[in-house]
Design an enzyme around this catalytic site. Structure first.
Site, PDB file in Angstrom:
ATOM      1  N   ASP A 297       0.825  -1.215   0.000  1.00 11.55           N
ATOM      2  CA  ASP A 297       0.000   0.000   0.000  1.00 11.55           C
ATOM      3  C   ASP A 297       0.855   1.259   0.000  1.00 11.55           C
ATOM      4  OD1 ASP A 297       1.047  -0.274   2.514  1.00 11.55           O
ATOM      5  OD2 ASP A 297      -0.857  -0.106   3.590  1.00 11.55           O
TER       6      ASP A 297
ATOM      7  N   LYS B   8       6.097  25.427  21.874  1.00 12.24           N
ATOM      8  CA  LYS B   8       5.719  24.636  20.705  1.00 12.24           C
ATOM      9  C   LYS B   8       6.904  23.862  20.119  1.00 12.24           C
ATOM     10  CE  LYS B   8       1.950  27.775  19.530  1.00 12.24           C
ATOM     11  NZ  LYS B   8       1.355  28.673  18.501  1.00 12.24           N
TER      12      LYS B   8
END
Length: 350
Positions: A225, A275
């Site tokens: 896949d 962050k």
């Protein structure tokens, strides 16, 4: 059979010895490496003749006559890029190095243009249910979903064939007849295809225990896949050059924490990182395995590739990673499928 070691030399070797190596090999070149196997130069008959004209003798070492700035290609570069480099530089042979400068191969322009067939088997795991892609996979096995106006699996087969790997085994289960009816014996696609039926879920490595014959050469294993432009020939070269038992293609994955991360030690705040970006390497679902690792795989049982690698690591086998920077996409969810169709033409130069 030619091996890279046949034409690899150190700077302290004599000109006479190097000439014997060059004359014996069909490659007509010697690759000069240091003690860490890093490429530091090349030497051919012309270099030696120029050295002799300057007064060096056959008993002298090659230290002062080898070419120190050869054109090289990186292991992550595509076949097309290497062909372009060779034709632009008007050279027939290009040494291949990894990201650390380690010599891993030698590419010949004629062989790149007229791709030779190779003995390494390609084993494709195409028996998954594709649950996360429903309803697309209710009537179609995931590898047969259309991307770029052809099944995902056809692109995989064509990419291996492009590099000369035409001996393919497909491990099938879910709606296997659709796959077999489409590909047949592979002759329509210029390859040879055999099928192994998984009568139960076997995992990403378990089906290897069902192989009717043990491969005699290192072999590829790949999930069915994936869409990728990885250079399979370079993966094979890397695996062989480093005498690896099992090589896993890895892909860098990163994610950013959307908040300020507070680091605490015994209740005290020691720092605040706003962050932060975290980076990891994840398995890309493409592997190169040496034949003798099959002994680790239990017969006819569910067994995943990560479990195999953990077992090999525990047994202190030589297990390596092969970072890939080429296009790569795991089509696991509907949004991945949509992305694949949007990117296909550009990624594969259609």
């Amino acid at each position: 059979m030619f091996t890279l070691q046949d034409i690899t030399v150190r700077p302290h070797i004599t000109i006479r010895e190097t000439l014997q190596i060059i004359d014996k090999s069909s490659k007509q070149i010697a690759l000069v490496v240091d003690e860490d196997n890093k490429l530091i130069g090349t030497l051919n008959d012309g270099d030696i003749r120029r050295g002799l004209l300057k007064g060096f003798t056959l008993s002298d070492t090659i230290e002062n006559i080898y070419f120190r700035t050869p054109t090289v290609a990186n292991i992550n570069e595509s076949k097309e890029t290497i062909i372009k480099l060779a034709t632009t530089k008007k050279i027939l042979q290009i040494p291949l190095i990894d990201n650390d400068g380690i010599l891993v191969g030698l590419k010949n322009l004629d062989e790149l243009i007229d791709q030779q067939k190779k003995p390494n088997k390609v084993i494709l795991m195409v028996g998954g249910l594709g649950t996360r892609l429903r309803p697309l996979t209710e009537n179609t096995p995931k590898p047969m979903l259309q991307v770029g106006n052809k099944p995902i699996l056809q692109t995989i087969v064509e990419k291996f064939s492009e590099y000369g790997y035409d001996n393919i085994i497909m491990c099938v289960n879910y709606k296997s007849q659709i796959i077999q009816d489409y590909f047949g014996d592979g002759s329509q696609f210029g390859v040879s295809i055999e099928y192994i039926m998984e009568n139960k879920r076997m995992g990403t490595a378990g089906a290897l225990s069902l192989l009717p014959e043990l491969p005699t050469e290192p072999f590829f294993v790949m999930n069915g896949d994936l869409l990728t432009n990885v250079n399979f020939e370079h993966l094979c070269d890397y695996h062989l050059a480093h005498q690896s038992k099992a090589t896993m293609c890895v892909r860098e994955y990163d994610f950013q924490v959307p908040y300020g991360v507070v680091n605490i030690d015994n209740g005290k705040i020691t720092s605040i990182v706003e962050k932060p970006l975290h980076k990891f390497f994840v398995s890309a679902g493409i592997y190169m395995l040496s034949p003798d690792i099959i002994q680790y795989i239990p017969k006819n049982q569910f067994y995943d590739m990560p479990t195999l690698f953990e077992q090999l690591i525990e047994n202190k086998e030589n297990v390596l990673s092969f970072p890939i920077h080429e296009y790569w996409l795991d089509i696991g969810r509907v949004n991945d499928y949509e992305r694949a169709n949007n990117e296909y033409d550009k990624a594969f130069d259609v």
